[in-house]
Design a protein around this motif. Structure first.
Motif, PDB file in Angstrom:
ATOM      1  N   GLY A 328      79.585   1.459  32.404  1.00 27.34           N
ATOM      2  CA  GLY A 328      79.700   0.226  31.627  1.00 27.34           C
ATOM      3  C   GLY A 328      80.143   0.502  30.211  1.00 27.34           C
ATOM      4  N   ALA A 416      77.518  -5.964  32.777  1.00 23.73           N
ATOM      5  CA  ALA A 416      78.191  -6.656  33.872  1.00 23.73           C
ATOM      6  C   ALA A 416      79.071  -5.680  34.641  1.00 23.73           C
ATOM      7  CB  ALA A 416      79.037  -7.812  33.328  1.00 23.73           C
ATOM      8  N   VAL A 417      79.793  -4.844  33.894  1.00 22.68           N
ATOM      9  CA  VAL A 417      80.675  -3.873  34.558  1.00 22.68           C
ATOM     10  C   VAL A 417      79.840  -2.873  35.357  1.00 22.68           C
ATOM     11  CG1 VAL A 417      82.260  -1.957  34.158  1.00 22.68           C
ATOM     12  CG2 VAL A 417      82.589  -4.118  32.969  1.00 22.68           C
ATOM     13  N   SER A 418      78.730  -2.442  34.755  1.00 25.51           N
ATOM     14  CA  SER A 418      77.870  -1.504  35.475  1.00 25.51           C
ATOM     15  C   SER A 418      77.422  -2.102  36.795  1.00 25.51           C
ATOM     16  CB  SER A 418      76.653  -1.149  34.629  1.00 25.51           C
ATOM     17  OG  SER A 418      77.048  -0.390  33.528  1.00 25.51           O
ATOM     18  N   ASN A 419      76.976  -3.380  36.719  1.00 20.67           N
ATOM     19  CA  ASN A 419      76.510  -4.028  37.946  1.00 20.67           C
ATOM     20  C   ASN A 419      77.641  -4.171  38.954  1.00 20.67           C
ATOM     21  OD1 ASN A 419      74.012  -4.246  36.826  1.00 20.67           O
ATOM     22  ND2 ASN A 419      74.359  -6.338  36.043  1.00 20.67           N
ATOM     23  N   ALA A 420      78.794  -4.619  38.446  1.00 17.45           N
ATOM     24  CA  ALA A 420      79.925  -4.818  39.346  1.00 17.45           C
ATOM     25  C   ALA A 420      80.306  -3.493  40.008  1.00 17.45           C
ATOM     26  CB  ALA A 420      81.111  -5.392  38.586  1.00 17.45           C
ATOM     27  N   THR A 421      80.335  -2.433  39.191  1.00 19.09           N
ATOM     28  CA  THR A 421      80.685  -1.121  39.737  1.00 19.09           C
ATOM     29  C   THR A 421      79.684  -0.720  40.809  1.00 19.09           C
ATOM     30  OG1 THR A 421      81.339  -0.594  37.494  1.00 19.09           O
ATOM     31  CG2 THR A 421      81.353   1.191  39.085  1.00 19.09           C
ATOM     32  N   GLN A 422      78.415  -0.956  40.462  1.00 14.40           N
ATOM     33  CA  GLN A 422      77.367  -0.620  41.425  1.00 14.40           C
ATOM     34  C   GLN A 422      77.627  -1.329  42.751  1.00 14.40           C
ATOM     35  OE1 GLN A 422      75.610   1.677  39.937  1.00 14.40           O
ATOM     36  NE2 GLN A 422      75.126   2.158  42.054  1.00 14.40           N
ATOM     37  N   TRP A 423      77.956  -2.620  42.603  1.00 14.50           N
ATOM     38  CA  TRP A 423      78.183  -3.433  43.801  1.00 14.50           C
ATOM     39  C   TRP A 423      79.381  -2.887  44.582  1.00 14.50           C
ATOM     40  CZ3 TRP A 423      82.340  -6.480  45.352  1.00 14.50           C
ATOM     41  CH2 TRP A 423      82.089  -7.272  46.494  1.00 14.50           C
ATOM     42  N   VAL A 424      80.455  -2.634  43.851  1.00 13.76           N
ATOM     43  CA  VAL A 424      81.665  -2.130  44.515  1.00 13.76           C
ATOM     44  C   VAL A 424      81.371  -0.807  45.206  1.00 13.76           C
ATOM     45  CG1 VAL A 424      83.975  -1.181  44.114  1.00 13.76           C
ATOM     46  CG2 VAL A 424      83.297  -3.297  43.000  1.00 13.76           C
ATOM     47  N   THR A 427      79.232  -1.439  48.197  1.00 17.35           N
ATOM     48  CA  THR A 427      79.913  -2.156  49.272  1.00 17.35           C
ATOM     49  C   THR A 427      80.977  -1.299  49.936  1.00 17.35           C
ATOM     50  OG1 THR A 427      79.638  -4.065  47.845  1.00 17.35           O
ATOM     51  CG2 THR A 427      80.953  -4.372  49.833  1.00 17.35           C
TER      52      THR A 427
END
Lengths: 685, 361
Positions: A328, A416-424, A427
């Motif tokens: 992030g 937000a980026v950290s979370n999104a990265t985590q999600w990506v 997934t």
């Protein structure tokens, strides 16, 4: 049709059968074929020898050394460092040459920082606060580049502040600015000199070649050794990196002034100085401004990497985030760098376009044909007054001096980026993991084993053979020297690992560049769609490429390969596309009229005719990849890059890091020369 | 031949050749050999080899071989040859844009080949000016500033040079375009700028290097007429390089034909057409409408016994085409004089032979 064929076969039948007595003749003809195709023969022989010897001997004589092991060379380099440190205080050279430069540059940077970005001991905030800086930048951009650039700059600079990187951003701007000014002071006269003197050109061109071939990682350590860590070393490295494009483009611009015009001017009896000032410089102005633009972009890119030797600016937060694997944080600071790149690129481009237009219309306005400029002068004057007021206010009021802490866009964006990265990552873990494992298992591991597990002398011979087969004698000569240097650094095994990673990434780059480049070269629409993206990617400083790669693949060798791939593809693709486009349209039309299919056109006409461009693309791809692969040492890339990074952080490993830098240089020069000579040979044939 | 009794149409040419004893330009034994060790070839037997032999033997290219000629004040001297004949090199040797390997060039009494750098610059600034095939204009300057450039480099004041440049712009018919930039003009107009620029410095000798080759045929014709007109008005000595025979015949007082760096023939248009020096020239001029070029001198014959010698009188350098109508109208053969000397007669048959012969395949 069939009868014709069979008749021909029948007729040809007896002729093909060799007479029994001609076995000698046949072997002679095989020999002559081999002689004619010696390059191919040599290449095949070398590869066969390599695989056989590897199968028998692998794992022996690899010259591998442990991570903390140091050879005599490394210890000696450590002692050199100590000698330098003590020399700093008691050597005339340091006292009268190096120290004044260091102090001068450091003093200039500190002074500018105290003016615009940082407080000092006596004053907690800079002399000119954020409002003043924004107003000044906006006014300057308006004056030189126009209103659209002004809006872009104002928005970007404010965003830097809201991201929480106000001070670092202004520091980066200061370092870039100082570098570009120094580059212009040195580079413009050099470029002019090179354009006017063949001798100067032939002496300086190899120096510029070397400056551009050296991976920037390699000279960070030696320069830090001489200038000490801090702004001075950072600016000197940045100059080394960004000077060559300016000098080259200046030379090119002046050299390319139409020879007819020059002849005409000579025939009228102009002196050399008149010709330069009245003809060559004005006619090359546009090109020179492009050179300044390139120089600025290179300076920004290098200024961020110089964070490794404590250069001030946005590189610092990127580096810290990369080292603590904080995706992030790295993203936000990386985004700030990208924004700055876009801002500087657009602004300098707009300024160059305006300068051309202004040169034409300025004089017209005097005759009253263009009322516009007068109004502009009024606006610029009013702007100057407003900027002056803003500077005064920001000097006097704390709220306007210190960038407001809220609204804070940086932290929410980072998380937000950290979370999104985590999600990506969660997934697509299956896919990214599969990609990583497949490429690693199919390409990286086998190649690394072949290169690094073979005995060192086998690899020495193999590299030499390949250089001879591809690039000829001169390439082989360079290769011998570079091999000796690498052996001398005691890092043969690490170098082979880096070479393996580099080759894999380069292979991927070439495949992608050929596919994309051919597509672009054949279709104007595709070209105009893809080229802007490639241009944009090229303006992004290399450091930033590590961030998404790290986010997706974690700290591994593969991360470095992906980052290097993304970094190398734009330049290589453009070169291939230009090569394909450069194929004479008459030839293309002629083969089209003979009923050539698209694939035949590509494989039989366009690629063969642009093969030297393709090899040049490989050459540039290789150099870009190499410089990125070593930077990848920051995120688990291993190899020489890791040693360089370790050398910065651990004092007893300094010598080893320096040696790694030398090995990187040797590797880079070797790869560059082999591909350059190959390209030259293919272009000649 | 004395100028006073010659017919007005041709007096201009003759007068120019007669005026002043010193030639405007004199070239003696001029050589240019390109290539490594080119200097060492001169004076050896190798220099006499043909161009091809020399190139295969030494790798050097003899672009100009032992060329000598003189150009009289006010003369239009055309150098004609195909591409590769060395004509563009020759014109560059005259101002040392290319350094000659040997020989001398004298312009207006000044030895160009021996001049120092400074002297050469002075010569270039004041005594000669050149017009180029690709125009060679400065794209970042307006028309008027382009024309004034030559005056600017020799240090003339702004007001004076702009006034002079304006005069030249008007002279070449570009009034109203002073403030345009070269890329806003058509090719023909750009070459007018080049012409004005050359005229602005008021040179002794004007050099034209295939100035109209890059132009469309119609515009080329306009520009040729323009050169004729300017020559009438300013009367400069002109050296004109071209590969176009029509252009050479139209403009030239004399024509030098070059091949492989050597002179094949020097002569007036009529001489070249009437008496080609060799097959090369003959081939060249075979398509030329002879009546447009030949003068009566080349068709005149001695009077036959019993022929009446009381027809009209004409001068020998009258062009056949111009004379044709008058000869055909007259019932007696026309008597042809060179000045006061009687050369012979011309009748309908003689004229028709020239006019009809060129119709024949």
């Amino acid at each position: 049709m069939s009868t014709v064929t069979s008749a021909r076969e029948r007729k040809a039948g007896p002729a093909v059968k060799p007479p029994a007595s001609s076995t000698e003749a046949r072997s002679a003809s095989v020999l002559s074929t081999l002689r004619r195709q010696w390059r191919r023969t040599l290449l095949v022989a070398v590869v066969l020898l390599w695989v056989v010897l590897w199968a028998v001997l692998h794992g022996t004589q690899t010259l591998e050394i442990g991570g903390a092991d140091k050879t005599d060379v490394h210890l000696w380099l450590n002692s050199v460092r100590d000698a330098f440190d003590s020399a700093r205080t008691n050597s005339a050279f340091f006292e009268y040459v190096v120290q004044p430069i260091t102090d001068g540059v450091n003093g200039l940077v500190t002074f500018l920082q105290s003016l615009f970005s940082q407080g000092t001991a006596t004053r907690p905030v800079p002399q000119v606060g954020w409002l003043g800086v924004v107003a000044l930048l906006a006014w300057l951009t308006f004056t030189f580049a126009g209103i659209r650039s002004m809006i872009l700059v104002a928005v970007c600079v404010l965003l830097f502040g809201f991201f929480g990187y106000w001070q670092q951003s202004i520091d980066t701007l200061i370092v870039t600015f100082v570098t570009v000014v120094l580059c212009a002071v040195v580079g413009l006269p050099l470029g002019i000199w090179m354009a006017r003197s063949k001798r100067a050109s032939s002496v300086l061109t190899p120096v510029l070649d070397l400056m551009q071939t050296l991976p920037s990682f390699a000279y960070l350590a030696p320069l830090a050794l001489v200038f000490g860590i801090g702004p001075a070393a950072a600016i000197v490295t940045t100059i080394i990196y960004s000077l060559p494009p300016l000098v080259r483009i200046t030379e090119h611009g002046i050299r390319n002034v139409s020879p007819t015009t020059l002849e005409a001017v000579t025939s009228m009896g102009g002196t050399a100085w008149q010709t330069l000032v009245k003809v060559q410089l004005p006619m090359a102005r546009r090109t020179i401004v492009v050179g300044i633009n390139q120089c600025t972009m290179a300076a920004l890119s290098m200024a961020t990497i110089a964070a490794l030797i404590n250069g001030p600016g946005l590189g610092q937060p990127v580096l810290q985030s990369l080292q603590s694997l904080d995706v992030g944080g790295a993203f936000v600071s990386g985004l700030a760098i990208v924004l700055m790149a876009v801002m500087l690129d657009r602004t300098t481009t707009a300024a160059s376009e305006r300068s051309v237009v202004a040169a034409r219309f300025q004089k017209r306005s005097r005759s009253g044909l263009m009322p516009g400029p007068k109004r502009r002068v009024t606006i610029v004057t009013i702007g100057a007054v407003l900027a002056g007021v803003a500077v005064y206010l920001s000097h006097s009021y704390l709220a306007l001096a210190q960038f407001p802490a809220s609204p804070d866009l940086g932290s929410p964006l980072a998380s937000a980026v950290s979370n999104a990265t985590q999600w990506v990552v969660n997934t697509f873990a299956g896919f990214t993991g599969w990609l990583k494992d497949t490429v690693t298992a199919a390409l990286v591991d086998p190649l690394q084993s072949l290169l690094a597990q073979a005995p060192w002398w086998v690899m020495v011979i193999v590299l030499l053979g390949v250089a001879l087969a591809l690039g000829g004698l001169r390439a082989a000569a360079v290769t011998v020297v570079c091999e000796a240097v690498i052996l001398g650094t005691g890092l043969w095994n690490e170098s082979m690992k880096t070479l393996a990673t580099t080759l894999v990434a380069t292979l991927l780059v070439i495949v992608a560049a050929m596919a994309l480049g051919v597509w672009m070269g054949r279709s104007k629409i595709v070209d105009s769609a893809i080229r802007p993206i490639l241009d944009a990617l090229q303006t992004i400083p290399s450091f930033v490429y590590l961030v998404p790669a790290l986010a997706l693949f974690g700290p591994t060798r593969f991360t470095a390969i992906i980052a290097a791939f993304c970094y190398g593809v734009p330049i290589a693709t453009k070169l291939v596309a230009d090569g394909i486009r450069g194929v004479s349209p008459v030839t293309v039309e002629a083969s089209e009229s003979m009923g050539t299919t698209s694939w035949q056109m590509i494989s039989k006409v366009q690629l063969p005719m642009s093969r030297s461009a393709v090899v040049l693309a490989a050459n540039q791809g290789l150099l870009y990849v190499l410089s990125m692969v070593v930077v990848g040492g920051l995120v688990g890339g291993g190899g020489l890059g890791y040693l360089v990074v370790a050398g910065f952080s651990q004092s007893q490993l300094f010598g080893k890091g320096l040696a790694a830098g030398i090995a990187i240089t040797a590797l880079g020069v070797m790869l560059d020369r082999i591909t350059k000579y190959t390209a030259a040979r293919l272009g000649r044939d | 031949m004395s100028a006073s009794v010659i017919e007005p149409t041709s007096s201009r040419r003759a007068a120019r050749q007669e005026d002043g004893n010193r030639p405007a330009l004199k070239v003696e034994g001029l050589w240019k050999i390109f290539g490594p060790k080119a200097d060492k070839i001169l004076g050896t037997p190798d220099a006499q080899l043909s161009r091809k032999e020399l190139q295969s033997k030494t790798g050097c290219l003899a672009a100009v071989k032992d060329v000598s000629f003189e150009v009289a004040r006010g003369e239009v001297f055309v150098v004609m040859g195909l591409s590769g004949s060395g004509k563009s090199t020759l014109v560059r040797l005259l101002t040392r844009l290319i350094e000659p390997s040997a020989g001398t060039v004298t312009i207006d009494g000044e030895d160009v080949t021996q001049a120092s750098k400074t002297k050469l610059r002075t010569l270039r600034r004041n005594h000669m000016a050149m017009v180029f095939q690709q125009f060679g204009l400065l794209p970042h300057r307006k028309v008027i500033d382009n024309v004034a450039y030559g005056l600017e480099v020799r240090g003339e004041g702004k007001a004076a040079r702009l006034a002079r440049a304006q005069e030249m712009v008007d002279l070449v018919g570009l009034s109203g375009y002073e403030r345009s930039f070269p890329d806003q003009l058509s090719g023909g107009m750009q070459q007018r700028v080049g012409l004005a620029r050359a005229l602005a410095v008021d040179p002794e000798v004007l050099l034209f290097d295939e100035p109209f080759s890059a132009l469309d045929p119609l515009i080329r014709r306009d520009m040729q007429n323009e050169v004729c007109r300017l020559h009438e008005e300013v009367g400069k000595t002109m050296i004109f390089i071209t590969h176009d025979l029509q252009e050479a015949l139209k403009l030239g007082d004399r024509i030098l034909i070059m091949r492989d760096g050597e002179i094949v023939q020097i002569g007036t248009p009529a001489e070249v057409v009437a008496n080609p020096a060799d097959d090369y020239v003959r081939d060249f001029v075979s398509e030329v409408p002879r009546s447009h070029v030949l003068t009566l001198r080349y068709v005149v014959r001695p009077p036959r016994p019993g022929e009446e010698l009381d027809g009209p009188v004409m001068q020998a350098d009258r062009i056949v085409r111009d004379a044709a109508q008058q000869v055909l109208r007259s019932s007696q053969p026309v008597r042809v004089f060179d000045g006061e000397d009687f050369l012979g007669v011309v009748d309908d048959d003689d004229i028709l032979r020239v006019v009809v012969a060129e119709e024949a395949p």
